[in-house]
Enzyme design. Structure first.
Site, mmCIF file in Angstrom:
data_model
loop_
_atom_site.group_PDB
_atom_site.id
_atom_site.type_symbol
_atom_site.label_atom_id
_atom_site.label_comp_id
_atom_site.label_asym_id
_atom_site.label_seq_id
_atom_site.Cartn_x
_atom_site.Cartn_y
_atom_site.Cartn_z
ATOM 1 N N LYS A 108 0.828 -1.212 0.000
ATOM 2 C CA LYS A 108 0.000 0.000 0.000
ATOM 3 C C LYS A 108 0.859 1.257 0.000
ATOM 4 O O LYS A 108 0.576 2.204 -0.725
ATOM 5 C CB LYS A 108 -0.933 0.023 1.223
ATOM 6 C CG LYS A 108 -2.127 -0.904 1.077
ATOM 7 C CD LYS A 108 -3.195 -0.596 2.129
ATOM 8 C CE LYS A 108 -4.271 -1.660 2.148
ATOM 9 N NZ LYS A 108 -5.173 -1.552 3.298
ATOM 10 N N LYS A 140 -5.645 -10.167 -6.273
ATOM 11 C CA LYS A 140 -6.706 -10.336 -5.280
ATOM 12 C C LYS A 140 -7.884 -9.403 -5.570
ATOM 13 O O LYS A 140 -7.684 -8.255 -5.930
ATOM 14 C CB LYS A 140 -6.096 -10.003 -3.907
ATOM 15 C CG LYS A 140 -7.038 -10.125 -2.739
ATOM 16 C CD LYS A 140 -6.333 -9.793 -1.425
ATOM 17 C CE LYS A 140 -6.223 -8.291 -1.194
ATOM 18 N NZ LYS A 140 -5.869 -7.956 0.212
ATOM 19 N N LYS A 186 -11.123 -4.064 -2.361
ATOM 20 C CA LYS A 186 -11.837 -2.791 -2.349
ATOM 21 C C LYS A 186 -10.934 -1.665 -2.818
ATOM 22 O O LYS A 186 -11.362 -0.750 -3.506
ATOM 23 C CB LYS A 186 -12.295 -2.462 -0.919
ATOM 24 C CG LYS A 186 -13.371 -3.373 -0.414
ATOM 25 C CD LYS A 186 -13.744 -3.046 1.041
ATOM 26 C CE LYS A 186 -13.104 -4.057 1.985
ATOM 27 N NZ LYS A 186 -13.820 -4.215 3.264
HETATM 28 P P1 TYM Z 1 -10.564 -6.471 5.202
HETATM 29 O O1 TYM Z 1 -11.596 -5.522 5.698
HETATM 30 O O2 TYM Z 1 -9.671 -6.047 4.109
HETATM 31 O O3 TYM Z 1 -11.257 -7.803 4.712
HETATM 32 C C1 TYM Z 1 -12.182 -8.515 5.526
HETATM 33 C C2 TYM Z 1 -11.968 -10.008 5.370
HETATM 34 O O4 TYM Z 1 -12.116 -10.406 4.008
HETATM 35 C C3 TYM Z 1 -10.999 -11.184 3.603
HETATM 36 N N1 TYM Z 1 -10.734 -10.924 2.173
HETATM 37 C C4 TYM Z 1 -10.631 -11.879 1.235
HETATM 38 N N2 TYM Z 1 -10.722 -13.229 1.286
HETATM 39 C C5 TYM Z 1 -10.591 -13.910 0.130
HETATM 40 N N3 TYM Z 1 -10.379 -13.323 -1.073
HETATM 41 C C6 TYM Z 1 -10.279 -11.978 -1.192
HETATM 42 N N4 TYM Z 1 -10.087 -11.409 -2.370
HETATM 43 C C7 TYM Z 1 -10.402 -11.191 0.005
HETATM 44 N N5 TYM Z 1 -10.378 -9.861 0.256
HETATM 45 C C8 TYM Z 1 -10.576 -9.715 1.589
HETATM 46 C C9 TYM Z 1 -9.841 -10.696 4.485
HETATM 47 O O5 TYM Z 1 -8.833 -11.664 4.582
HETATM 48 C C10 TYM Z 1 -10.542 -10.438 5.792
HETATM 49 O O6 TYM Z 1 -10.638 -11.628 6.541
HETATM 50 N N6 TYM Z 1 -6.943 -6.305 8.580
HETATM 51 C C11 TYM Z 1 -8.269 -6.837 8.340
HETATM 52 C C12 TYM Z 1 -9.317 -6.304 9.293
HETATM 53 C C13 TYM Z 1 -9.078 -6.551 10.740
HETATM 54 C C14 TYM Z 1 -9.136 -7.801 11.418
HETATM 55 C C15 TYM Z 1 -8.920 -7.521 12.779
HETATM 56 C C16 TYM Z 1 -9.340 -9.117 10.987
HETATM 57 C C17 TYM Z 1 -8.839 -5.615 11.679
HETATM 58 N N7 TYM Z 1 -8.739 -6.192 12.902
HETATM 59 C C18 TYM Z 1 -8.894 -8.536 13.746
HETATM 60 C C19 TYM Z 1 -9.310 -10.127 11.960
HETATM 61 C C20 TYM Z 1 -9.095 -9.827 13.298
HETATM 62 C C21 TYM Z 1 -8.661 -6.428 6.947
HETATM 63 O O7 TYM Z 1 -8.105 -5.532 6.354
HETATM 64 O O8 TYM Z 1 -9.730 -7.033 6.439
#
Ligand code: TYM
Length: 340
Positions: free
Chosen positions: A112, A203, A206
């Site tokens: 990023k 991937k 968003k």
């Molecule tokens: P975030 O908001 O980007 O995404 C939420 C969840 O969706 C999964 N994900 C995917 N899985 C499969 N294929 C894809 N293309 C794909 N895009 C997104 C992510 O792996 C995630 O599980 N850092 C985390 C948010 C977070 C979090 C936490 C997660 C903050 N605190 C504590 C677990 C525990 C994130 O950016 O997710």
């Protein structure tokens, strides 16, 4: 019951298919066997450029979508991260246990920040994984007798952040005495990385995908069908799984299998000789069968904002009770004077 915790950022007006298959579907399923804490991580969402009003709207839409998917506020704790200030407080403590170089090795940060340039990159984006570790460790099961397992359902892209969380838990325990249970990533087979429909080696994301590359949960049926019909495949016509030479078709096969419960081999057999057209048409119907009802329920939930706010207030109360208990222990162990 053993605990699970996970989080999702409210950075778009709709979650997407990658979020659903990689993580959210597991959130719903795990409620049957676990005491679940699910968090809309609005503090994480301000690490990149954003608008205040959009964030407020998206946090509510996010919570509504989670409820519409089946997160059950009677059984599970659904809350907004900013309602529980202990998240930021524990992140500070953990940040003081994290090496600067160690944080700099996080690949999501490197990706990023290299796209944005150093001055557009915030310090918040740098410390993002430490806040994530705090999200998780606040809800660590009470050490001592009882459950020692603590799962975090996420997609493949979160593996490194979960490793850092484990490392920080162990480091804290080593230095200050047994406090945290090191959590384990709970990553689904098959659907842990859904790729972009237009760029099937990247991937679905968003922040990085074009609208044509993303399938939104809240998308209208017409545009949704079109996008799937226009998904990049290849010049061949065989519906076969071949990650290397047919990344697009392989991604669609993975999605189809995850949604309809068939194996990839079953699907290859079902579409043998029928070309991509029929396959994509049926896939679009499978996606709509899943997301159509979620879209309708989300709309209904958003029509009653007072009820949504009540649910989030109750969630915040339950989460706070656990988080405050953990922080009492943490403050004492790290050497802060009690307020008496
Ligand atoms: P975030 O908001 O980007 O995404 C939420 C969840 O969706 C999964 N994900 C995917 N899985 C499969 N294929 C894809 N293309 C794909 N895009 C997104 C992510 O792996 C995630 O599980 N850092 C985390 C948010 C977070 C979090 C936490 C997660 C903050 N605190 C504590 C677990 C525990 C994130 O950016 O997710």
């Amino acid at each position: 019951a053993p605990r699970v915790l996970s989080g999702i950022q409210p950075t778009a007006d709709s979650f997407h298919l990658g979020n659903y298959l990689g993580a959210l579907r597991q959130w719903v399923a795990l409620q049957d066997s676990h005491e679940a804490f699910y968090c809309v991580v609005d503090l994480h969402a301000i690490t990149v450029k954003y608008e205040a009003e959009a964030l407020r709207r998206r946090s509510k839409v996010s919570a509504a979508q989670l409820l519409a998917m089946g997160v059950d506020p009677e059984r599970s704790t659904l809350f907004l991260q900013s309602h529980v200030p202990e998240h930021a407080e524990l992140a500070w403590v953990l940040g003081c246990l994290t090496g600067f170089g160690e944080a700099g090795r996080m690949t999501q940060f490197k990706d990023k920040s290299s796209k944005q340039g150093a001055d557009a990159t915030t310090v918040g984006l740098f410390t993002y994984p430490i806040l994530q570790a705090a999200d998780i460790l606040l809800y660590t099961p009470t050490p001592g007798p009882g459950e020692r397992v603590f799962h975090v359902p996420v997609g493949e892209d979160q593996r490194q952040h979960l490793e850092l969380t484990r490392t920080l838990a162990q480091r804290f325990n080593h230095r200050f005495g047994d406090t945290f249970v090191a959590p384990e990533a709970y990553i689904p087979q098959g659907a842990a990385k859904i790729t972009d429909l237009q760029e099937p080696t990247a991937k679905m994301s968003k922040s990085a995908s074009s609208p044509q590359g993303i399938i939104d949960v809240l998308e209208e049926p017409g545009p949704m069908r079109k996008k799937i019909m226009r998904a990049v495949t290849d010049t061949g016509s065989e519906v076969t799984f071949d990650e290397e030479n047919k990344a697009g078709v392989s991604n669609l096969l993975r999605i189809f299998a995850a949604l309809d419960g068939s194996s990839i081999e079953d699907l290859e057999r079902r579409y043998e000789g029928s070309g991509y057209g029929q396959f994509k048409k049926d896939l679009a119907e499978a996606v709509l069968d899943t997301f159509g009802p979620i879209r309708e329920r989300t709309q209904k939930l958003l029509d009653d904002e007072a009820e949504l706010e009540r649910i989030l207030a109750r969630g915040a109360e339950r989460a706070s009770a656990v988080a405050a208990g953990t922080m009492d222990v943490v403050r004492e162990r790290v050497g802060f004077v009690g307020r008496g």
